[in-house]
Design a protein around this motif. Structure first.
Motif, PDB file in Angstrom:
ATOM      1  N   ARG A 103       9.900  -7.983   3.776  1.00 25.57           N
ATOM      2  CA  ARG A 103       9.486  -6.688   3.220  1.00 25.57           C
ATOM      3  C   ARG A 103       9.293  -5.636   4.316  1.00 25.57           C
ATOM      4  N   GLU A 104       8.586  -5.996   5.376  1.00 22.32           N
ATOM      5  CA  GLU A 104       8.176  -5.010   6.370  1.00 22.32           C
ATOM      6  C   GLU A 104       9.151  -4.854   7.527  1.00 22.32           C
ATOM      7  N   TYR A 105       9.874  -5.915   7.870  1.00 22.26           N
ATOM      8  CA  TYR A 105      10.744  -5.842   9.047  1.00 22.26           C
ATOM      9  C   TYR A 105      12.225  -5.770   8.704  1.00 22.26           C
ATOM     10  N   HIS A 239       2.420   1.057  -1.832  1.00 17.22           N
ATOM     11  CA  HIS A 239       3.764   0.543  -1.584  1.00 17.22           C
ATOM     12  C   HIS A 239       4.816   1.591  -1.977  1.00 17.22           C
ATOM     13  N   PRO A 247       6.650   4.243   7.017  1.00 17.50           N
ATOM     14  CA  PRO A 247       5.451   3.539   7.497  1.00 17.50           C
ATOM     15  C   PRO A 247       4.357   4.510   7.916  1.00 17.50           C
ATOM     16  N   TYR A 252      -1.317   1.485   5.749  1.00 21.79           N
ATOM     17  CA  TYR A 252      -1.423   0.038   5.954  1.00 21.79           C
ATOM     18  C   TYR A 252      -2.881  -0.407   5.956  1.00 21.79           C
ATOM     19  N   TYR A 284      -1.652  -7.430   6.594  1.00 21.59           N
ATOM     20  CA  TYR A 284      -1.535  -5.979   6.627  1.00 21.59           C
ATOM     21  C   TYR A 284      -2.557  -5.339   7.559  1.00 21.59           C
ATOM     22  N   ARG A 287      -0.657  -5.226  10.564  1.00 24.55           N
ATOM     23  CA  ARG A 287       0.387  -4.205  10.429  1.00 24.55           C
ATOM     24  C   ARG A 287      -0.180  -2.810  10.692  1.00 24.55           C
TER      25      ARG A 287
END
Length: 881
Positions: A103-105, A239, A247, A252, A284, A287
């Protein structure tokens, strides 16, 4: 013992630079988890998969973006007998790090079946099934106490293979695993899992640039509203906002906190969504961290910064995330770890490495209060916003302690300050008495639709297709059409989540599951109340909830409570005679045990071993350990409590591990007694220790101190027994009279009032005896019926005794023979009617009635120790020869 503290942002060079090299070298020394994808057939003609049965494929494509779905997979078939599944939160750190990486990377979308999300609708069969499992074992003769294995596999038409298979050695005890493993999985999600997923050859959407745009006020203003639907909307909205804007470290931060809150708010549900949310909260938080201070190479620094999306406000992000991490540790129940994180934060700020974190006074206050078990601070929070959280966290710290009177008081305060918090109602359904459980059940059953109606306006932004369903729900009359309308709402949300939100994150399917989980808890508690506490038929309740709960993974445990045996068998047949393989959290252990006993004794042969294996597989957190202690306590079993003093050294509950230590001596118990003179929990356990060691004088001393601290009738009950056993009649009578003045009473109170009635009866004080017997009779317990009958009989009021016996036989059908026996032996009352009642009773059992006249009299004479008279009756029985 050295505890390993997780430093979420302060990367020490020796750890970071050599982490992978140390792990590689240690694997050989500590051993490696062995996973197996295949096993040979017994006849030697080929191999079959050892991967538990599941979907054919788990990754799909929507508008050019991969959507990866993750099943929950029991790892046991894929490892040997020595390797076990990790504790739930460690397990979820592995699963969620895998999804987090995608999801994040990589910019993919993710779905998790444990949250109620379906797997992608159009899966790529060429990719097939991709999943992740983890296991833990303790290698012998190694300096590493535990090893955690993680394996990513792929299974498709071409066969089965590992994409990743690695073991992580962990120093220290099992209770240290969590703190270390958060760090391990945060690195794996950033550095290891993305590379694995890239080997699948799927497109990687372009990474969006970091945004400095301010996070919308809604996500800030409502951050401390302890309601699962509010926290859901915050997460879903954040989200969506970042999907559009890019981002953002503040986003976050809020996302991590909302996941953490939702993890706490779902702890008491049957399906283990809670650990999913908690693991995401930890990940998170990392993150949100935007920079490192020093101690790494420039290349590593750049890699770390790039992976986190830049460093717009480094001096703000790092300390703020550190405080948030301590807050999550505290509310999750890792109190000692939270204390260490707070100390590290204060030390680093004092040394000038970081500036003091802004706008986190509330999080820091509650992290401190909870971690240090400062109940006074929670009772009256000062100098912060969100003061309503004090009552909530105070309640959650003590909800499994067994202090029912205090719990009711805390419940009233907490629910008044958090009126939409259904979790508070759910906690009361674990009540220590019928009264507390009834409070919880009523509050939950009535509160669920009220909270839903209150929150429905927030759901209208989900989809235009939801408008008609929401309007219909709003118009339903409670207790009539509301359940059916709620079912329609769940179905519509699932449909929207699966069909309209293919490129969304944290879909409406999760909201549907949250509503279903609340509904299932209310149904299960109502059924449990009917069957186990009231002793009445719960089939009407099951009928009302059957349709809406049929998709719940634990629905079979609801169906087994049916009185209609044919429908019970039908339920097991439908579910393949197995309970769900989905994990359930620690709070449900006692419920699972009570259900499993019913299941095991009657029908189910499979599945019970699975349930039993999970009773001790609990998170090493304050809340989980306390819940398991309470569950085992209610079941009369012992549970290891030694981790409590390590996990939460300042808590009263931490002392339980000392008291239950087999090697503890009396002088140590006395020291604990004197140190915790005002602690109900500690003194109650000290009393049990004295009782077990047969030290009545010490036990009575502690019990007498306890009744000055609480109105809990269970303490009075124990003291009454202690006085009775010691023959202290005057004190015995005095304590019963005090018990009758308590604001809350239970069947224990009824028992002792009956004994007091007998005591007055023996003293020939008819009026006092009848006064107490009649008062006790209001409870309609079998004991109170018998007492009133015995006293009326003694004083010659046979007509009144007969009417009470008739009422007793109507309430407790098996007492019909006793009524007939009494009528015949005393030659009083309506013997003919009693005989007819006996015949109906045996007819309902499906067996022929015995010669009720003679056999009942024979049994009576045996009971009152009149063998000669019994022998005369015996000779008159038809089959005497």
């Amino acid at each position: 013992m050295i505890r390993h503290i997780f430093f979420p942002v302060l990367l020490i060079s020796s750890v970071v630079i050599s982490l992978s090299h140390q792990a590689f070298a240690a694997e050989k020394k500590a051993g490696k988890i062995e996973f197996y994808l295949e096993r040979e057939l017994k006849d030697g003609k080929g191999v079959v998969s050892r991967i538990p049965k599941g979907a054919e494929a788990t990754i799909g494509m929507e508008d050019g973006i991969p959507v990866i779905g993750l099943e929950y997979i029991d790892q046991s078939p894929m490892t040997n007998y020595a390797e076990k599944e990790p504790e739930p939160l460690v397990r979820e750190l592995v699963r969620q790090a895998f999804l987090f990486s995608a999801r994040e990377y990589l910019g993919w979308r993710t779905r998790d079946v444990l949250l109620g999300e379906p797997l992608p609708a159009n899966p790529l069969k060429r990719i097939g099934r991709v999943g992740i499992v983890s296991a833990i074992f303790q290698p012998g003769g190694s300096r590493f106490k535990y090893v955690i294995g993680v394996a990513i596999f792929q299974e498709n038409e071409q066969g089965r293979k590992f994409l990743f298979n690695k073991s992580y050695p962990i120093k220290g005890e099992k209770r240290d695993v969590l703190s270390q493993f958060v760090r391990v999985m945060s690195f794996a999600a950033r550095d290891e899992f993305p590379a694995v997923l890239r080997t699948l050859g799927l497109p990687e959407p372009p990474q969006k640039k970091v945004t400095k745009e301010k996070v919308p006020d809604y996500f800030i203003d409502n951050q401390f509203e302890m309601n699962c639907f509010t926290q859901y909307r915050i997460i879903q909205g954040l989200h969506q906002w970042m999907n559009e804007k890019g981002p953002n470290w503040q986003a976050y931060f809020q996302l991590a906190q909302a996941y953490g809150h939702l993890g706490v708010l779902t702890e008491l549900l049957w399906n283990d969504m809670s650990t999913v949310f908690k693991a995401r909260g930890f990940l998170y938080t990392i993150r949100a961290t935007q920079s490192v201070k020093k101690g790494v190479t420039e290349k590593e620094r750049q890699q770390f910064l790039n992976s986190l999306g830049g460093r717009p406000f480094p001096k703000k992000a790092v300390p703020k995330s550190m405080v948030l991490f301590a807050y999550l540790q505290a509310i999750y129940g890792r109190h000692a770890d939270a204390v260490d994180t707070i100390e590290l934060y204060k030390k680093t700020v004092k040394q000038g490495h970081w500036v003091t974190a802004a706008n986190v006074d509330t999080q820091l206050f509650y992290a401190n209060a909870i971690a240090n078990y400062d109940l006074k601070a929670l009772e009256d929070p000062q100098g912060i916003e969100a003061k309503h959280l004090g009552a909530f966290y105070h309640f959650t710290l003590l909800e499994c302690s067994g202090q029912k009177v205090l719990l009711v008081e805390l419940f009233k305060k907490a629910i008044f300050q958090n009126p939409s918090c259904l979790r508070i109602c759910e906690a009361m359904t674990f009540g220590q008495t019928v009264g507390t459980m009834r409070i919880g059940m009523d509050s939950l059953v009535r509160g669920t639709p009220l909270v839903l109606r209150k929150k429905l306006p927030e759901f209208k932004s989900i989809s235009n297709d939801l408008d008609d369903t929401l309007e219909t729900y709003q118009q339903q009359i409670p207790e009539v059409g509301e359940i059916a309308s709620r079912e329609s709402l769940i179905e519509k949300l699932r449909e929207i989540g699966a069909k309209e939100e293919t490129n969304a994150e944290f879909t409406s399917s999760i909201l549907a599951q949250l509503i279903l989980e609340r509904t299932f808890v209310a149904a299960e508690v109502a059924v449990d109340m009917h069957t186990r506490y009231w002793g009445i038929n719960a089939d009407p309740v099951i009928d009302r909830y059957e349709s809406i709960c049929q998709s719940h993974p634990f629905n079979v445990l609801l169906m087994v409570r049916r009185k209609d045996k044919s429908k019970m068998i039908e339920a097991f047949t439908k579910y393949g005679r197995e309970v769900s393989t989905h994990p359930a959290p620690a709070f449900r252990h006692n419920s699972m045990q009570s259900i499993s006993r019913i299941v095991n004794q009657n029908f189910v042969k499979k599945g019970i071993s699975f349930l039993s294996s999970r009773f001790e597989n609990t998170d090493y957190t304050y809340s989980s350990l306390l819940a398991c202690w309470r569950a085992y306590h209610l079941s009369g079993l012992s549970v290891e409590l030694s981790p409590l003093i390590i996990i939460s050294p300042n808590s009263e509950l931490g002392q339980l591990s000392r008291i239950t230590d087999r090697k503890i001596k009396k002088d140590e118990i006395l020291a604990i007694e004197n140190e915790f003179q005002d602690s109900l929990i500690v003194l109650t356990e000290v009393s049990k220790w004295y009782s077990k060691k047969n030290l009545p004088q010490d036990n009575m001393r502690v019990l007498e101190r306890l009744i000055n601290l609480t109105d809990d009738d269970s303490i009075y009950n124990k003291l009454a027994y202690a006085y009775s056993r010691q023959g202290l009649e005057e004190k015995w009578v005095e304590i019963i009279k005090k018990m009758l003045e308590l604001p809350t009473q239970s069947l224990s109170t009824v028992h002792w009032e009956v004994q007091l009635a007998y005591w007055y009866s023996r003293a020939n004080k008819k009026e006092k005896a009848l006064e107490h017997a009649k008062h006790a009779y209001q409870a309609r317990s079998s004991e109170s019926y018998s007492a009133l009958i015995a006293i009326y009989t003694k004083f010659g009021d046979y007509d009144k005794a007969d009417k009470i016996y008739e009422a007793m036989a109507d309430h407790y059908k098996n007492q019909a023979p006793a009524w007939l026996r009494w009528a015949l032996c005393h030659n009083k009352g309506d013997a003919k009617k009693a005989e007819q009642t006996v015949e109906k009773y045996f007819e309902s059992l499906g067996v022929p009635a015995p010669d009720a006249h003679l056999e009942s009299i024979f049994t009576y004479y045996l009971m009152v120790d009149e063998p000669k008279k019994a022998f005369v009756i015996l000779k008159a029985l038809p089959d005497y020869k």
